[in-house]
Design an enzyme around this catalytic site. Sequence first.
Site, PDB file in Angstrom:
ATOM      1  N   PHE A  14      -6.369   1.371  -1.523  1.00  0.00           N
ATOM      2  CA  PHE A  14      -6.467   0.404  -2.625  1.00  0.00           C
ATOM      3  C   PHE A  14      -6.930  -0.976  -2.118  1.00  0.00           C
ATOM      4  CE2 PHE A  14      -3.339  -2.629  -4.814  1.00  0.00           C
ATOM      5  CZ  PHE A  14      -4.246  -3.047  -5.762  1.00  0.00           C
ATOM      6  N   ASP A  34      -9.714   6.070   8.513  1.00  0.00           N
ATOM      7  CA  ASP A  34      -8.753   6.471   7.473  1.00  0.00           C
ATOM      8  C   ASP A  34      -8.497   7.964   7.565  1.00  0.00           C
ATOM      9  OD1 ASP A  34      -7.498   6.935   4.776  1.00  0.00           O
ATOM     10  OD2 ASP A  34      -8.050   4.835   4.519  1.00  0.00           O
ATOM     11  N   THR A  38      -3.421   8.784   1.580  1.00  0.00           N
ATOM     12  CA  THR A  38      -3.328   8.249   0.211  1.00  0.00           C
ATOM     13  C   THR A  38      -4.663   7.633  -0.222  1.00  0.00           C
ATOM     14  OG1 THR A  38      -2.478   6.165   1.116  1.00  0.00           O
ATOM     15  CG2 THR A  38      -0.846   7.735   0.308  1.00  0.00           C
ATOM     16  N   GLN A  87       1.866   4.122   6.238  1.00  0.00           N
ATOM     17  CA  GLN A  87       2.644   4.964   5.342  1.00  0.00           C
ATOM     18  C   GLN A  87       3.356   3.960   4.440  1.00  0.00           C
ATOM     19  OE1 GLN A  87       4.984   6.484   3.216  1.00  0.00           O
ATOM     20  NE2 GLN A  87       6.350   5.718   4.796  1.00  0.00           N
ATOM     21  N   TYR A 152      10.528   0.766   6.758  1.00  0.00           N
ATOM     22  CA  TYR A 152       9.199   0.201   6.435  1.00  0.00           C
ATOM     23  C   TYR A 152       9.187  -1.301   6.725  1.00  0.00           C
ATOM     24  CZ  TYR A 152       5.384  -1.461   3.380  1.00  0.00           C
ATOM     25  OH  TYR A 152       4.268  -2.088   2.870  1.00  0.00           O
ATOM     26  N   LYS A 156       7.240  -3.382   9.752  1.00  0.00           N
ATOM     27  CA  LYS A 156       6.315  -4.493   9.460  1.00  0.00           C
ATOM     28  C   LYS A 156       6.722  -5.726  10.275  1.00  0.00           C
ATOM     29  CE  LYS A 156       3.517  -2.783   6.236  1.00  0.00           C
ATOM     30  NZ  LYS A 156       2.114  -2.524   6.536  1.00  0.00           N
ATOM     31  N   ILE A 212      11.327   0.471 -18.562  1.00  0.00           N
ATOM     32  CA  ILE A 212      11.719  -0.690 -17.748  1.00  0.00           C
ATOM     33  C   ILE A 212      13.082  -0.396 -17.142  1.00  0.00           C
ATOM     34  CG2 ILE A 212      12.444  -3.117 -17.848  1.00  0.00           C
ATOM     35  CD1 ILE A 212      10.356  -3.532 -20.052  1.00  0.00           C
TER      36      ILE A 212
HETATM   37  P1  NAD Z   1      -2.916   2.570   0.184  1.00  0.00           P
HETATM   38  O1  NAD Z   1      -1.982   3.732   0.330  1.00  0.00           O
HETATM   39  O2  NAD Z   1      -3.874   2.592  -0.943  1.00  0.00           O
HETATM   40  O3  NAD Z   1      -3.728   2.341   1.523  1.00  0.00           O
HETATM   41  C1  NAD Z   1      -3.288   2.782   2.788  1.00  0.00           C
HETATM   42  C2  NAD Z   1      -4.477   3.448   3.454  1.00  0.00           C
HETATM   43  O4  NAD Z   1      -4.141   3.806   4.791  1.00  0.00           O
HETATM   44  C3  NAD Z   1      -4.899   4.747   2.753  1.00  0.00           C
HETATM   45  O5  NAD Z   1      -6.306   4.785   2.640  1.00  0.00           O
HETATM   46  C4  NAD Z   1      -4.400   5.831   3.679  1.00  0.00           C
HETATM   47  O6  NAD Z   1      -5.140   7.035   3.566  1.00  0.00           O
HETATM   48  C5  NAD Z   1      -4.546   5.154   5.032  1.00  0.00           C
HETATM   49  N1  NAD Z   1      -3.652   5.658   6.076  1.00  0.00           N
HETATM   50  C6  NAD Z   1      -2.291   5.798   6.013  1.00  0.00           C
HETATM   51  N2  NAD Z   1      -1.837   6.253   7.193  1.00  0.00           N
HETATM   52  C7  NAD Z   1      -2.909   6.395   8.007  1.00  0.00           C
HETATM   53  C8  NAD Z   1      -3.068   6.838   9.344  1.00  0.00           C
HETATM   54  N3  NAD Z   1      -2.025   7.222  10.097  1.00  0.00           N
HETATM   55  N4  NAD Z   1      -4.310   6.889   9.881  1.00  0.00           N
HETATM   56  C9  NAD Z   1      -5.392   6.498   9.144  1.00  0.00           C
HETATM   57  N5  NAD Z   1      -5.290   6.059   7.875  1.00  0.00           N
HETATM   58  C10 NAD Z   1      -4.057   6.011   7.316  1.00  0.00           C
HETATM   59  O7  NAD Z   1      -1.975   1.275   0.121  1.00  0.00           O
HETATM   60  P2  NAD Z   1      -2.337  -0.258  -0.102  1.00  0.00           P
HETATM   61  O8  NAD Z   1      -1.502  -0.730  -1.218  1.00  0.00           O
HETATM   62  O9  NAD Z   1      -3.791  -0.459  -0.142  1.00  0.00           O
HETATM   63  O10 NAD Z   1      -1.713  -0.889   1.246  1.00  0.00           O
HETATM   64  C11 NAD Z   1      -2.515  -1.410   2.295  1.00  0.00           C
HETATM   65  C12 NAD Z   1      -1.603  -2.149   3.258  1.00  0.00           C
HETATM   66  O11 NAD Z   1      -0.983  -3.253   2.596  1.00  0.00           O
HETATM   67  C13 NAD Z   1      -0.474  -1.302   3.824  1.00  0.00           C
HETATM   68  O12 NAD Z   1      -0.273  -1.647   5.174  1.00  0.00           O
HETATM   69  C14 NAD Z   1       0.736  -1.734   3.005  1.00  0.00           C
HETATM   70  O13 NAD Z   1       1.954  -1.546   3.722  1.00  0.00           O
HETATM   71  C15 NAD Z   1       0.424  -3.193   2.791  1.00  0.00           C
HETATM   72  N6  NAD Z   1       1.108  -3.772   1.613  1.00  0.00           N
HETATM   73  C16 NAD Z   1       0.746  -3.392   0.346  1.00  0.00           C
HETATM   74  C17 NAD Z   1       1.412  -3.975  -0.743  1.00  0.00           C
HETATM   75  C18 NAD Z   1       1.063  -3.618  -2.173  1.00  0.00           C
HETATM   76  O14 NAD Z   1       1.656  -4.203  -3.097  1.00  0.00           O
HETATM   77  N7  NAD Z   1       0.125  -2.699  -2.413  1.00  0.00           N
HETATM   78  C19 NAD Z   1       2.429  -4.910  -0.542  1.00  0.00           C
HETATM   79  C20 NAD Z   1       2.753  -5.265   0.766  1.00  0.00           C
HETATM   80  C21 NAD Z   1       2.079  -4.713   1.844  1.00  0.00           C
HETATM   81  C1  UD1 Z   2       8.323  -3.100  -3.578  1.00  0.00           C
HETATM   82  C2  UD1 Z   2       7.873  -1.767  -3.056  1.00  0.00           C
HETATM   83  C3  UD1 Z   2       9.099  -0.971  -2.814  1.00  0.00           C
HETATM   84  C4  UD1 Z   2      10.033  -1.714  -1.826  1.00  0.00           C
HETATM   85  C5  UD1 Z   2      10.321  -3.122  -2.315  1.00  0.00           C
HETATM   86  C6  UD1 Z   2      11.114  -3.938  -1.280  1.00  0.00           C
HETATM   87  C7  UD1 Z   2       5.704  -1.350  -4.061  1.00  0.00           C
HETATM   88  C8  UD1 Z   2       4.945  -0.598  -5.082  1.00  0.00           C
HETATM   89  N1  UD1 Z   2       7.050  -1.136  -4.063  1.00  0.00           N
HETATM   90  O1  UD1 Z   2       9.135  -2.789  -4.662  1.00  0.00           O
HETATM   91  O2  UD1 Z   2       8.719   0.291  -2.334  1.00  0.00           O
HETATM   92  O3  UD1 Z   2      11.256  -1.044  -1.725  1.00  0.00           O
HETATM   93  O4  UD1 Z   2       9.097  -3.779  -2.599  1.00  0.00           O
HETATM   94  O5  UD1 Z   2      10.319  -4.479  -0.353  1.00  0.00           O
HETATM   95  O6  UD1 Z   2       5.153  -2.076  -3.273  1.00  0.00           O
HETATM   96  N2  UD1 Z   2       9.749  -0.974 -12.535  1.00  0.00           N
HETATM   97  C9  UD1 Z   2      10.022  -0.622 -13.831  1.00  0.00           C
HETATM   98  N3  UD1 Z   2       9.488   0.531 -14.310  1.00  0.00           N
HETATM   99  C10 UD1 Z   2       8.697   1.357 -13.557  1.00  0.00           C
HETATM  100  C11 UD1 Z   2       8.425   0.987 -12.218  1.00  0.00           C
HETATM  101  C12 UD1 Z   2       8.972  -0.194 -11.739  1.00  0.00           C
HETATM  102  O7  UD1 Z   2      10.745  -1.326 -14.538  1.00  0.00           O
HETATM  103  O8  UD1 Z   2       8.233   2.405 -14.077  1.00  0.00           O
HETATM  104  C13 UD1 Z   2      10.290  -2.250 -12.042  1.00  0.00           C
HETATM  105  C14 UD1 Z   2      11.101  -2.101 -10.772  1.00  0.00           C
HETATM  106  O9  UD1 Z   2      12.440  -1.759 -11.060  1.00  0.00           O
HETATM  107  C15 UD1 Z   2      10.937  -3.510 -10.196  1.00  0.00           C
HETATM  108  C16 UD1 Z   2       9.548  -3.938 -10.628  1.00  0.00           C
HETATM  109  O10 UD1 Z   2       9.197  -3.079 -11.705  1.00  0.00           O
HETATM  110  O11 UD1 Z   2      11.878  -4.379 -10.742  1.00  0.00           O
HETATM  111  C17 UD1 Z   2       8.516  -3.822  -9.537  1.00  0.00           C
HETATM  112  O12 UD1 Z   2       8.573  -2.489  -9.004  1.00  0.00           O
HETATM  113  P1  UD1 Z   2       7.600  -2.013  -7.819  1.00  0.00           P
HETATM  114  O13 UD1 Z   2       6.207  -2.138  -8.252  1.00  0.00           O
HETATM  115  O14 UD1 Z   2       8.090  -0.680  -7.361  1.00  0.00           O
HETATM  116  O15 UD1 Z   2       7.796  -3.109  -6.691  1.00  0.00           O
HETATM  117  P2  UD1 Z   2       9.119  -3.647  -5.954  1.00  0.00           P
HETATM  118  O16 UD1 Z   2      10.351  -3.347  -6.690  1.00  0.00           O
HETATM  119  O17 UD1 Z   2       8.873  -5.086  -5.636  1.00  0.00           O
END
Ligand code: NAD
Ligand code: UD1
Length: 320
Positions: A14, A34, A38, A87, A152, A156, A212
């Site tokens: 993503f 990659d 996911t 992951q 996790y 980090k 919610i």
């Molecule tokens: P995502 O799952 O879409 O992207 C992760 C990517 O890494 C995927 O393309 C997956 O196939 C690849 N991948 C996973 N393990 C791998 C491995 N061992 N070798 C090669 N490729 C591998 O998730 P994202 O939301 O795009 O997250 C990207 C980064 O941002 C991650 O490190 C995640 O922890 C961090 N992050 C995301 C959020 C969020 O809200 N989406 C918040 C905080 C941190």
């Molecule tokens: C994020 C992580 C989570 C981690 C947490 C602590 C993501 C997507 N999730 O959770 O894995 O444990 O940070 O670092 O990054 N909610 C609803 N309905 C739904 C889904 C979610 O009400 O169907 C609410 C949840 O209870 C929460 C809020 O929406 O209050 C956000 O949820 P989510 O997107 O999972 O993120 P975090 O809770 O911040």
Amino acid sequence: MTQELVVVTGGAGFIGSHTVDRLLERGCRVVVLDNFSTGKRENLDHRRDDENLRIIEVNVADGIWAALSSVEQAWQPVDRIIHLAAQTAVVTSIVNPLDDIRSNYATTVHLLEYARCRGVKKVVFASSAAVYGDVDESPVRETAPKVPLSPYGIDKLGSEMYLRYYAEVHGIPTNALRFFNVYGPRQDPKSAYSGVISIFMDRASRGVGITIFGDGEQTRDFVFVGDVSRAIVTACFSESASREPVNIGTGNETTVNQLAQLVIDAIGSKSAITHAPSRAGEIVRSCADVGAAKASLGFEAQIPIADGLKQTADWFQSQS
Ligand code: NAD
Ligand code: UD1
């Protein structure tokens, strides 16, 4: 100016695929590593014919030397690394912490070792607000206590410490960015632990009910992926950014109740909203202090949530 080669681990995911778009638009050569656990090839389909993009299927936990040496031979030495592969399911990390160490911690060290041996100019790492755990401070500053509540979050935080060590001791410029709740096009809504916006968008566009958890008054700092990819690329090319980890958020809090209504409005959906019991360990308030990102990187999020949700809604509707 010479064309720079940037490696993006997790580049088919993503956040990764938006980052790749931005790097290609900047004129870089980009190598995606990659394993498609996911991530999806279709996230980069629109770049299929771009001669500046190579996609290598590899598990970065198994090592990256062979994959990158083939690129070095065909192209040029690696200039910069953006490490996003992880992951990302927090629950999975709790079920299997040893696997998490391998994929989310040891992998960071593999990349830093490569950077040290090859004299890479910058390593940027995707950290997370999960390093803070449940803090009292809101908005949370980078100096707040770090009490991660999952493997996790621990991995980090440990990765951040390795970045600092490689910067201090080996002179490799590094930046760790602590993302808050990222949302936008290409976010996968399929898992129960997917980001709430992707789940609400998916359900609203299908006209099925939105649930919610709890009273919905919990808050999050939702930051649009276009802003996040801009922060990543800014850090990647910044020569002056401090090596201290910085929050990447908007500094604004949105309640889940407000969010549900905004999503329904953005989609024009008739989905009903219901409430279910709170999630165990629910964090009540989460909001980034954004001063350090501005001071260090000159970065400020620009996309208001209504605009970001509109772009996200358009994408979800184009998929159905
Ligand atoms: P995502 O799952 O879409 O992207 C992760 C990517 O890494 C995927 O393309 C997956 O196939 C690849 N991948 C996973 N393990 C791998 C491995 N061992 N070798 C090669 N490729 C591998 O998730 P994202 O939301 O795009 O997250 C990207 C980064 O941002 C991650 O490190 C995640 O922890 C961090 N992050 C995301 C959020 C969020 O809200 N989406 C918040 C905080 C941190
Ligand atoms: C994020 C992580 C989570 C981690 C947490 C602590 C993501 C997507 N999730 O959770 O894995 O444990 O940070 O670092 O990054 N909610 C609803 N309905 C739904 C889904 C979610 O009400 O169907 C609410 C949840 O209870 C929460 C809020 O929406 O209050 C956000 O949820 P989510 O997107 O999972 O993120 P975090 O809770 O911040």
